[in-house]
Design a protein around this motif. Structure first.
Motif, PDB file in Angstrom:
ATOM      1  N   HIS A 149       0.836  -1.196   0.000  1.00 15.90           N
ATOM      2  CA  HIS A 149       0.000   0.000   0.000  1.00 15.90           C
ATOM      3  C   HIS A 149       0.873   1.251   0.000  1.00 15.90           C
ATOM      4  N   GLN A 150       0.477   2.245  -0.780  1.00 18.11           N
ATOM      5  CA  GLN A 150       1.268   3.465  -0.827  1.00 18.11           C
ATOM      6  C   GLN A 150       0.771   4.555   0.116  1.00 18.11           C
ATOM      7  N   GLY A 151      -0.452   4.433   0.691  1.00 13.59           N
ATOM      8  CA  GLY A 151      -0.958   5.499   1.554  1.00 13.59           C
ATOM      9  C   GLY A 151      -1.935   5.009   2.592  1.00 13.59           C
ATOM     10  N   ASN A 152      -1.691   3.850   3.200  1.00 14.00           N
ATOM     11  CA  ASN A 152      -2.617   3.278   4.174  1.00 14.00           C
ATOM     12  C   ASN A 152      -2.708   4.155   5.424  1.00 14.00           C
ATOM     13  N   LEU A 153      -3.912   4.320   5.943  1.00 15.77           N
ATOM     14  CA  LEU A 153      -4.116   5.157   7.121  1.00 15.77           C
ATOM     15  C   LEU A 153      -3.499   4.524   8.363  1.00 15.77           C
ATOM     16  N   TYR A 154      -3.733   3.231   8.559  1.00 17.93           N
ATOM     17  CA  TYR A 154      -3.200   2.531   9.728  1.00 17.93           C
ATOM     18  C   TYR A 154      -2.196   1.470   9.282  1.00 17.93           C
ATOM     19  N   THR A 155      -1.331   1.058  10.201  1.00 23.06           N
ATOM     20  CA  THR A 155      -0.376  -0.007   9.907  1.00 23.06           C
ATOM     21  C   THR A 155      -1.128  -1.282   9.538  1.00 23.06           C
ATOM     22  N   ASP A 156      -0.735  -1.890   8.410  1.00 26.50           N
ATOM     23  CA  ASP A 156      -1.373  -3.128   7.962  1.00 26.50           C
ATOM     24  C   ASP A 156      -0.780  -4.308   8.733  1.00 26.50           C
ATOM     25  N   ALA A 157      -1.634  -5.107   9.338  1.00 20.60           N
ATOM     26  CA  ALA A 157      -1.173  -6.249  10.130  1.00 20.60           C
ATOM     27  C   ALA A 157      -0.376  -7.242   9.295  1.00 20.60           C
ATOM     28  N   GLN A 158      -0.561  -7.232   7.961  1.00 22.50           N
ATOM     29  CA  GLN A 158       0.125  -8.181   7.092  1.00 22.50           C
ATOM     30  C   GLN A 158       1.431  -7.620   6.505  1.00 22.50           C
ATOM     31  N   LYS A 179      -0.614  22.789  12.046  1.00 27.34           N
ATOM     32  CA  LYS A 179       0.481  22.993  11.092  1.00 27.34           C
ATOM     33  C   LYS A 179       0.811  21.724  10.309  1.00 27.34           C
ATOM     34  N   VAL A 180       0.075  20.653  10.559  1.00 26.27           N
ATOM     35  CA  VAL A 180       0.264  19.401   9.826  1.00 26.27           C
ATOM     36  C   VAL A 180      -0.843  19.277   8.788  1.00 26.27           C
ATOM     37  N   VAL A 181      -0.463  19.338   7.519  1.00 29.09           N
ATOM     38  CA  VAL A 181      -1.397  19.171   6.404  1.00 29.09           C
ATOM     39  C   VAL A 181      -1.075  17.830   5.745  1.00 29.09           C
ATOM     40  N   LEU A 182      -2.066  16.944   5.665  1.00 24.67           N
ATOM     41  CA  LEU A 182      -1.843  15.558   5.269  1.00 24.67           C
ATOM     42  C   LEU A 182      -1.831  15.387   3.756  1.00 24.67           C
ATOM     43  N   GLY A 183      -0.778  14.757   3.238  1.00 27.97           N
ATOM     44  CA  GLY A 183      -0.649  14.519   1.811  1.00 27.97           C
ATOM     45  C   GLY A 183      -1.489  13.348   1.321  1.00 27.97           C
ATOM     46  N   LEU A 184      -2.191  13.570   0.186  1.00 26.48           N
ATOM     47  CA  LEU A 184      -2.954  12.524  -0.501  1.00 26.48           C
ATOM     48  C   LEU A 184      -2.431  12.406  -1.927  1.00 26.48           C
ATOM     49  N   ALA A 185      -2.593  11.231  -2.523  1.00 27.49           N
ATOM     50  CA  ALA A 185      -2.138  11.002  -3.896  1.00 27.49           C
ATOM     51  C   ALA A 185      -3.334  10.926  -4.838  1.00 27.49           C
ATOM     52  N   PHE A 186      -3.310  11.718  -5.891  1.00 26.81           N
ATOM     53  CA  PHE A 186      -4.322  11.622  -6.945  1.00 26.81           C
ATOM     54  C   PHE A 186      -3.787  10.750  -8.088  1.00 26.81           C
ATOM     55  N   SER A 198     -10.581  14.555  13.379  1.00 21.88           N
ATOM     56  CA  SER A 198     -10.582  14.102  14.774  1.00 21.88           C
ATOM     57  C   SER A 198      -9.279  14.434  15.473  1.00 21.88           C
ATOM     58  N   LYS A 199      -8.196  14.611  14.691  1.00 18.79           N
ATOM     59  CA  LYS A 199      -6.885  14.956  15.235  1.00 18.79           C
ATOM     60  C   LYS A 199      -6.608  16.461  15.173  1.00 18.79           C
ATOM     61  N   SER A 200      -7.581  17.241  14.673  1.00 19.77           N
ATOM     62  CA  SER A 200      -7.447  18.704  14.532  1.00 19.77           C
ATOM     63  C   SER A 200      -6.287  19.097  13.636  1.00 19.77           C
ATOM     64  N   LEU A 201      -6.016  18.293  12.597  1.00 16.35           N
ATOM     65  CA  LEU A 201      -4.956  18.639  11.652  1.00 16.35           C
ATOM     66  C   LEU A 201      -5.387  19.806  10.771  1.00 16.35           C
ATOM     67  N   GLY A 202      -4.414  20.349  10.022  1.00 11.03           N
ATOM     68  CA  GLY A 202      -4.657  21.577   9.279  1.00 11.03           C
ATOM     69  C   GLY A 202      -5.402  21.406   7.977  1.00 11.03           C
ATOM     70  N   GLY A 203      -5.407  20.205   7.408  1.00  4.49           N
ATOM     71  CA  GLY A 203      -6.095  20.010   6.139  1.00  4.49           C
ATOM     72  C   GLY A 203      -5.425  18.958   5.292  1.00  4.49           C
ATOM     73  N   VAL A 204      -5.530  19.130   3.963  1.00  3.43           N
ATOM     74  CA  VAL A 204      -5.100  18.119   2.997  1.00  3.43           C
ATOM     75  C   VAL A 204      -4.226  18.755   1.927  1.00  3.43           C
ATOM     76  N   MET A 205      -3.182  18.039   1.521  1.00  4.00           N
ATOM     77  CA  MET A 205      -2.364  18.409   0.363  1.00  4.00           C
ATOM     78  C   MET A 205      -2.508  17.321  -0.688  1.00  4.00           C
ATOM     79  N   ILE A 206      -2.483  17.717  -1.963  1.00  6.37           N
ATOM     80  CA  ILE A 206      -2.697  16.775  -3.060  1.00  6.37           C
ATOM     81  C   ILE A 206      -1.527  16.807  -4.028  1.00  6.37           C
ATOM     82  N   TRP A 207      -0.916  15.670  -4.271  1.00  3.15           N
ATOM     83  CA  TRP A 207       0.035  15.501  -5.371  1.00  3.15           C
ATOM     84  C   TRP A 207      -0.596  14.571  -6.387  1.00  3.15           C
ATOM     85  N   GLU A 208      -0.790  14.978  -7.612  1.00  2.00           N
ATOM     86  CA  GLU A 208      -0.900  16.326  -8.076  1.00  2.00           C
ATOM     87  C   GLU A 208      -2.182  16.422  -8.874  1.00  2.00           C
ATOM     88  N   MET A 209      -2.609  17.614  -9.257  1.00  2.00           N
ATOM     89  CA  MET A 209      -3.991  17.848  -9.656  1.00  2.00           C
ATOM     90  C   MET A 209      -4.392  17.201 -10.983  1.00  2.00           C
TER      91      MET A 209
END
Length: 773
Positions: free
Chosen positions: A619-628, A653-660, A746-757
């Protein structure tokens, strides 16, 4: 080994794309190319152009321009430009070549009248319909009246006393600004000039003890023009007995009360041998108050916003001491409110080629209306001068392992040379051949006009352009030089002249700040990158220098400039290059930036050269650690974010990166797990031949046959599989984006970043926008 923080999709433009741009240039109309090549041979300051109507009739008139050489050298070519209102058009003309674009008209000399001797003149004429008068006249790019067009300098800042004796006063003052540069300063005592200096300090001697003197400072530019005087400063000399020392620094301010719109401060007193007169309170680099007491309340602030305060003491001789240590305070409110999250998208310079994704695409897909910030990638670093680099058109090497792949590379054509037609333009208006700013930058300017709340940043570095960051950040002098060059180029807009475009101020207003993408300080990145054991400390100092110079500019423009970063997921890379923990009185790198785009993708993958992880899916962007997960370092979004928060970084000040985009393998065994963490035979075919293993989200769903999408509920990861010995792809979709945005809120993070549009035509951006409401 996992290279999950390598940012492998963050490649700069490809040589095949550049060929498309060159071909496009060759297909331009001949008249356009001739116009771009033409350049004035003489500055407008040595000539004038005057207009007369030689005859008039009811529906039109005959006009004449006269160009006169008022200089001492021969003019060999000339160009006159002017504007008529829409009701007036130019028809027949003579003794010049006249072209028109709407109401703008340009006349160039003929082969027989381009030469004008000193004192001589030539004329040309035309017939016009309508009765308009010309306006906006330019002769060879300058004013037609022969003036220089050079504005005088601004007033320097108010001088302060830095040292007093019984017969001398030492002064310093904030520098003045000028479009051509400040040459020196006159220091006036009363109304008399007592000194002329090239710097911003001066010591006046031979004075009388215990006497008040009033000083002003006037700047002179390189053309010899003087500007207005600074505000006056009155200083009293000492009464004898030696030098009067400036006061000490006050104690670090403390916040005694914070609301959505105010911050109340207090501090401990400074000391001085002659007594403290008052205190200056600074918010950032701007002085916001002068008070005699040890407390002050700042009001009219913005909810959920960081403000940095320092305090400076002034003694009875009007000397100021060193500033206090800084205090950063966030106003309440704003956090977690609807619409308050950052939605940051990267726009890739080279997307206009093979991807066919232009700035207008951001508008037509609906993305521009949903984004809060847009990062334009990338600016390179000059390998010789260690400055921000633009004005070049040089492709990167096609070999991703070439250690010199990005040296001197850039694409000024895409940035600001390329003319976009009306159909490609954000506002439906095509570019003209003679406008100083075209290309993506001009389209960004138009996009911001349509969406005034959208902020745009220039991203410096990236995977291929980070080679010389270590050198640019190495010393105080190199940092100052590098930062100044970047601000001059991208904030002040002083682009190099190339292809008939650019020049001083051409890109002013395009960018609102910088996004630093150093991949990676203190650890491996692209082959050949320069790395030093001092990178971690110098990285923080580089951010401090950017913040210092940007805040200094803010004091003259009144505008807030943004500073952000792309930061890694790999714990080793964080430790090697990013000082994210604020120690006792020692700032961290986060103290200087508005937020960080934290990598939340590229945990696993296989690149074009199969040097990454070609033999196993992941997985390239799993939210939680994969047990496998079979790897020693088990990447996840949750563990990455926790590393920053546990170090004391503010959640906002933490903006979470997502992959498009997705990463894929081929020849993948089923293994009873639908291909998850299974053996593979290398990167799957990519969207582009030179980018195996990578496809944009839309392309992935449309172009991979028999792809069945699955959702791993335990790790929160989306993947697609075509069946045993087929292709396996890892990517984000609406389901995973909904899960991640709910989690980050839920963690009060700053938002989302996207690579790339360019990977999305609207589906994923809508999910991001909906998830952050």
């Amino acid at each position: 080994m996992s290279t999950g923080t390598s940012g492998r999709t963050r490649h700069t433009k490809r040589i095949t794309y550049r060929a498309v741009a060159v071909l496009a240039a060759l297909l331009l109309p001949l008249a356009t190319l001739v116009g771009l090549a033409a350049a004035p041979a003489q500055a407008a300051a040595s000539a004038t152009a005057s207009f007369t109507k030689t005859s008039e009739w009811g529906s039109g008139f005959q006009g004449q321009w006269t160009v006169k050489n008022t200089g001492t050298t021969t003019i060999n070519a000339w160009t006159v430009e002017w504007d008529f209102p829409a009701t007036t058009t130019v028809g027949a003309y003579w003794d010049a070549l006249v072209t028109s674009s709407g109401g703008h008209h340009t006349a160039k000399n003929r082969e027989y009248n381009g030469t004008i001797a000193p004192g001589a003149s030539v004329s040309f004429g035309f017939v016009a319909s309508g009765d308009g008068e010309p306006s906006g006249c330019k002769l060879d790019g300058g004013p037609c009246d022969g003036s220089s067009g050079d504005d005088p300098p601004s007033a320097p800042g108010q001088a302060v006393s830095t040292g007093v004796t019984e017969n001398s006063v030492s002064l310093s003052w904030p520098a003045a600004t000028d479009d051509k540069g400040v040459k020196n300063y006159d220091v006036l005592r009363g109304g008399t000039v007592v000194g002329t200096v090239s710097g911003t300090t001066f010591t006046d001697t031979g004075l009388t003890a215990d006497t008040a003197y009033t000083y002003t400072v006037v700047a002179r530019d390189t053309a010899g023009q003087t500007g207005p005087a600074s505000p006056p400063t009155t200083v009293r000399t000492g009464t004898g007995g030696g030098t009067d020392k400036p006061p000490s620094a006050p104690g670090t301010p403390q916040a005694t009360a914070v609301t959505d719109t105010s911050v109340a401060l207090k501090w401990t007193a400074a000391t001085d041998d002659k007594g403290i007169k008052n205190y200056d309170v600074y918010r950032g680099a701007a002085k916001v108050a002068t008070v005699a007491k040890l407390a002050w309340k700042d009001t009219g602030l913005t909810p959920g916003t960081d403000y940095a305060y320092t305090v400076v003491a002034r003694d009875t001789a009007d000397q100021t001491g060193k500033p206090s240590a800084p205090l950063t305070v966030r106003t309440t409110g704003g956090g977690g409110q609807p619409g308050d999250y950052a939605k940051v998208g990267y726009f890739v310079q080279w997307g206009i080629y093979g991807r066919g994704y232009t700035v207008k695409s951001l508008d037509t897909t609906g993305a521009a209306a949903k984004l809060t910030h847009l990062n334009y990638s990338f600016s390179n670093i000059d390998p010789v001068n260690l400055t921000c680099l633009n004005g070049v058109t040089k492709a990167t090497s096609p070999n991703p392992q070439d250690p010199n792949q990005g040296d001197g590379a850039g694409d000024a054509w895409a940035d600001y040379e390329k003319g976009f037609g009306a159909g490609e333009s954000v506002d439906g208006v095509g570019d003209t051949w003679n406008q100083p700013l075209a290309g993506n930058y001009n389209q960004l300017k138009k996009l911001k006009a349509k969406y005034p709340k959208l902020k745009t940043l220039i991203s410096v570095g990236g995977w291929t352009y980070s080679k010389y960051f270590s050198d640019a950040a190495r010393t105080d002098a190199s940092r100052q030089k590098f930062v100044k060059s970047c601000i001059d180029m991208y904030i002040k807009g002083d682009l190099p002249l190339t292809g008939g475009r650019g020049g001083a101020g051409a890109a002013a207003g395009v960018f609102d700040g910088f996004d630093l993408d150093w991949e990676w300080p203190g650890s491996e990145g692209h082959a050949g990158n320069h790395v030093s054991k001092d990178d971690k400390a110098n990285n923080t100092l580089l951010f401090a220098e950017f913040r210092r110079q940007l805040d200094a500019l803010s004091t003259t423009t009144g505008k807030k400039y943004l500073l952000t970063a792309f930061t890694p997921a790999d714990p080793g890379k964080i430790e090697a290059g990013w000082d994210i923990t604020t120690k006792d009185g020692t700032p961290s790198v986060f103290d200087y930036m508005d937020y960080a785009n934290v990598q939340g993708y590229d945990f696993h993958g296989s690149g074009s050269d199969n040097s990454w992880e070609p033999n196993r899916t992941g997985h390239q962007g799993n939210l939680y650690t994969d047990a496998q997960d079979p790897y020693t370092t088990k990447f996840s979004v949750e563990s990455t974010v926790r590393a920053y928060l546990d170090a004391g970084v503010e959640a906002r000040k933490v903006v979470l990166g997502l992959a498009f985009y997705g990463r894929g393998w081929q020849q993948v065994a089923d293994g009873g797990a639908r291909g998850e963490w299974q053996a593979a035979g290398g990167a799957a075919p990519g969207q582009f031949p030179e980018e195996a293993g990578t496809r944009g989200y839309d392309n992935l769903l449309a172009s991979v046959p028999n792809l069945t999408v699955h959702h791993d509920e335990q790790s929160v990861a989306t993947y697609g599989y075509t069946g045993d010995k087929g292709q396996w792809w890892t990517f984000d979709d609406v389901w995973s984006i909904n899960k991640k945005t709910a989690w980050l809120k839920s963690k009060s993070l700053g938002g989302v970043m996207i690579w790339e549009m360019s990977g999305d035509s609207g589906t994923l951006m809508t999910a991001v926008d909906s998830g952050l409401k």
